[in-house]
Design an enzyme around this catalytic site. Structure first.
Site, PDB file in Angstrom:
ATOM      1  N   ASP A 181       0.879  -1.172   0.000  1.00  0.00           N
ATOM      2  CA  ASP A 181       0.000   0.000   0.000  1.00  0.00           C
ATOM      3  C   ASP A 181       0.910   1.213   0.000  1.00  0.00           C
ATOM      4  O   ASP A 181       1.678   1.421   0.943  1.00  0.00           O
ATOM      5  CB  ASP A 181      -0.892   0.006   1.246  1.00  0.00           C
ATOM      6  CG  ASP A 181      -1.906  -1.128   1.220  1.00  0.00           C
ATOM      7  OD1 ASP A 181      -2.594  -1.283   0.196  1.00  0.00           O
ATOM      8  OD2 ASP A 181      -1.999  -1.869   2.216  1.00  0.00           O
ATOM      9  N   ASP A 186     -14.106  -4.885  -2.351  1.00  0.00           N
ATOM     10  CA  ASP A 186     -14.099  -4.929  -0.890  1.00  0.00           C
ATOM     11  C   ASP A 186     -15.495  -5.328  -0.439  1.00  0.00           C
ATOM     12  O   ASP A 186     -16.476  -4.646  -0.767  1.00  0.00           O
ATOM     13  CB  ASP A 186     -13.734  -3.554  -0.305  1.00  0.00           C
ATOM     14  CG  ASP A 186     -12.317  -3.131  -0.672  1.00  0.00           C
ATOM     15  OD1 ASP A 186     -11.516  -4.006  -1.062  1.00  0.00           O
ATOM     16  OD2 ASP A 186     -12.016  -1.939  -0.576  1.00  0.00           O
TER      17      ASP A 186
END
Lengths: 250, 198
Positions: free
Chosen positions: A11, A130
Site C-alpha cells: 500500500d 471490498d
C-alpha cells in the site's frame, strides 16, 4: 496445473509503503523498491501495488513508484488505486504495470470494465472488490470502506466478469488487518459464482490461513502486514505451505 | 551492441519487456517502423490483447511482410504470449482474422472447466533438442493456446485442462506463450540465452 500464488501487497502513499488496520491509522513501512526486490528474491509469485494517496501529487508519485519497482521486478505487477478512465490504466501500464485493478470507479460506472477489457484484454483487467458481511451475504463497500453500497458482492463480481474482469481481488472488509484469517465463506461463495481467478485478501496472519483460503477456492493469497513486519519471509511462508501439503513454486 | 527492437503492437506490457532487456544489459527501442522490423539485429514481438485486433494493426502499420521474412529466414526474434499465437494462420478468438501464417495451425481456446484466463504459474517441460528452453515454472496470462509443436520446431509443453504449447524454438527464433519477462530468474535466463544465440 496452475500453482497457487503468494502475493505481497504494497500500500503506497506519497511514494512510501504504509500500513494500517482497515485503511486507518497509516504508518510508514518502508521503501517500495527495496521491499519489491526483497520479496522477489524470497520467491514471491506476483506483487500488488495499491496507491492509497489522497492527493494528485501523491498520484504522480505512484507512477514513479511503479516505474522504479518495474525496473527491479521480474514478476507480474498489478497496480490499483485511482483508476477512473482507460487513460489512467494506460499510464500505469506504460510505467510498468502488467495488470490494472479498479474498484470504486467500476462500481460507479460498470462500463469501465468493458472499456478496459476491450482496450487492454481481460487478463489485464482486475476487479478489486471490498466486501463486508451484511445479513446472510456480503455487500460491496467503496471509498476505502467509507461507503456501503447496498450492492450484493457476489452479484457484482458476476456482472464484472461478464463485462470483462479477468480476475477478482477479493478483500474481506471484516477481516482486513485483524489477523483472524480470510473470510472462507466469502471465498467459497465467490468460487461458486465466477470462473476467473480469485485473489484472497484480508485477514492473513499465518500459513494455515493461506492454506485454508486456497482450499476454499482462492487461486492466490495476498497479504501485507505479515511480510512488512519481518514476521515471516515469503520463502519461509512457502516452506510452511509446502509442509501443509500445498504445492508451491520454490 | 545495438538496441533490441520491441514492436509496438499496441497496449502490450512493453515496459516489462524493456525492463527485462535492461536487466540483461541491453536497451530496448520501441518501434513500429517496417525498416526497424526488417533490419533490427534482434526483435521482440510482444502481444497483449485480441488476435484479430493486433493482426489488423500489424497490417495497418505495414509490418506483416517484414515479420514473416525475418522469422522465415531465422533472424533473432522473440515472440511473447499473443506474439506466439500470431505466428499461426488463424485463431478461434477472432474468426476470419489472418495471422502471420509462419506455423500451419489454428489457435484454440483453453477448454471449459479450467480457470480462464490462465493467470498464474504453471510447470513447463522442455522437449528434446531445445537449446534456449529448459524445464521450469512459468507465468502465463492467456485464454487461447496452440495445441501441438509444429514440424520443424523444438518445443516445450505445459498442461491446463490438457497439454498445450508453452514455447517453441527454431534456431534464433523463440516464441513463448508464457511471459519470460515475468517468470522470475528462470525466465530472465531464457531472455539472456536468446540474447546470446546467433
Amino acid at each position: 496445473m496452475l500453482l497457487p500464488r503468494v502475493i505481497p501487497c504494497l500500500d503506497v502513499r506519497d511514494g512510501r509503503v504504509v500500513k494500517g488496520v482497515r485503511f486507518q491509522g497509516l504508518r510508514d513501512a518502508g521503501d517500495p523498491v527495496e521491499l519489491a526486490a526483497a520479496y522477489a528474491g524470497q520467491g514471491a509469485d506476483e506483487l500488488v501495488v495499491l496507491d492509497v494517496s489522497a492527493t494528485p501529487e501523491g498520484r504522480g508519485h505512484a507512477l514513479e513508484v511503479v516505474a522504479a519497482v518495474r525496473a527491479v521486478l521480474p514478476l507480474p505487477l498489478t497496480v490499483g488505486g485511482g483508476v477512473r478512465e482507460p487513460d489512467d490504466a494506460e499510464a500505469l501500464l506504460a510505467a510498468g504495470a502488467d495488470k490494472v485493478a479498479v474498484n470504486t470507479a467500476a462500481v460507479a460506472r460498470p462500463g469501465l470494465l468493458d472499456d478496459l477489457a476491450r482496450r487492454f484484454g481481460r487478463q489485464c483487467t482486475i476487479l478489486a472488490l471490498d466486501a463486508a458481511r451484511s445479513g446472510d451475504g456480503w455487500e460491496v463497500v467503496v471509498r476505502s470502506g467509507r461507503d456501503r453500497t447496498g450492492r450484493d458482492a457476489i452479484g457484482w463480481a458476476a456482472e464484472a466478469v461478464d463485462r470483462g474482469a479477468g480476475e477478482i481481488l477479493l478483500t474481506s472488509w471484516d477481516r482486513d488487518g485483524t489477523g483472524a484469517g480470510y473470510d472462507l465463506e466469502l471465498l467459497a461463495a465467490m468460487r461458486r459464482a465466477v470462473a476467473v481467478p480469485i485473489i484472497a485478501s484480508g485477514g492473513a496472519a499465518r500459513p494455515l490461513h493461506m492454506a485454508q483460503a486456497l482450499a476454499a477456492g482462492a487461486d492466490a493469497v495476498l497479504a501485507a502486514t505479515i511480510f512488512h513486519d519481518d514476521r515471516m519471509s515469503v520463502s519461509r511462508l512457502k516452506a510452511e505451505l509446502a509442509a501443509l501439503g500445498v504445492e508451491v513454486r520454490r | 551492441m545495438s538496441a533490441v527492437v520491441v514492436v509496438r503492437t499496441g497496449a502490450a506490457n512493453l515496459a516489462s519487456v524493456a525492463a527485462a532487456l535492461r536487466r540483461a544489459g541491453r536497451e530496448a527501442r520501441i518501434s513500429a517502423s517496417a525498416d526497424d522490423i526488417a533490419h533490427g539485429e534482434r526483435l521482440v514481438l510482444p502481444g497483449v490483447g485480441a488476435f484479430g485486433e493486433v493482426a489488423g494493426r500489424l497490417d495497418a502499420l505495414g509490418l506483416r511482410a517484414a515479420l514473416v521474412e525475418r522469422i522465415a529466414s531465422g533472424r533473432p526474434t522473440l515472440a511473447i504470449c499473443l506474439g506466439l499465437q500470431l505466428l499461426a494462420e488463424a485463431s478461434d478468438e477472432s474468426p476470419g482474422a489472418r495471422g502471420l501464417g509462419v506455423i500451419e495451425a489454428t489457435v484454440t481456446a483453453l477448454p471449459e472447466g479450467v480457470r480462464r484466463p490462465q493467470l498464474g504459474w504453471n510447470r513447463v517441460a522442455a522437449g528434446p533438442g531445445c537449446r534456449l528452453l529448459t524445464d521450469g515454472t512459468a507465468y502465463f496470462a492467456n485464454s487461447f493456446k496452440l495445441d501441438a509443436v509444429p514440424d520443424g520446431w523444438r518445443g516445450a509443453t505445459a498442461d491446463h485442462g490438457g497439454p498445450f504449447v508453452a514455447a517453441l524454438e527454431r534456431g534464433a527464433v523463440l516464441a513463448c506463450q508464457f511471459h519470460p519477462e515475468l517468470s522470475g530468474a528462470w525466465g530472465q535466463a531464457i531472455v539472456e540465452r536468446w540474447l546470446e544465440v546467433a
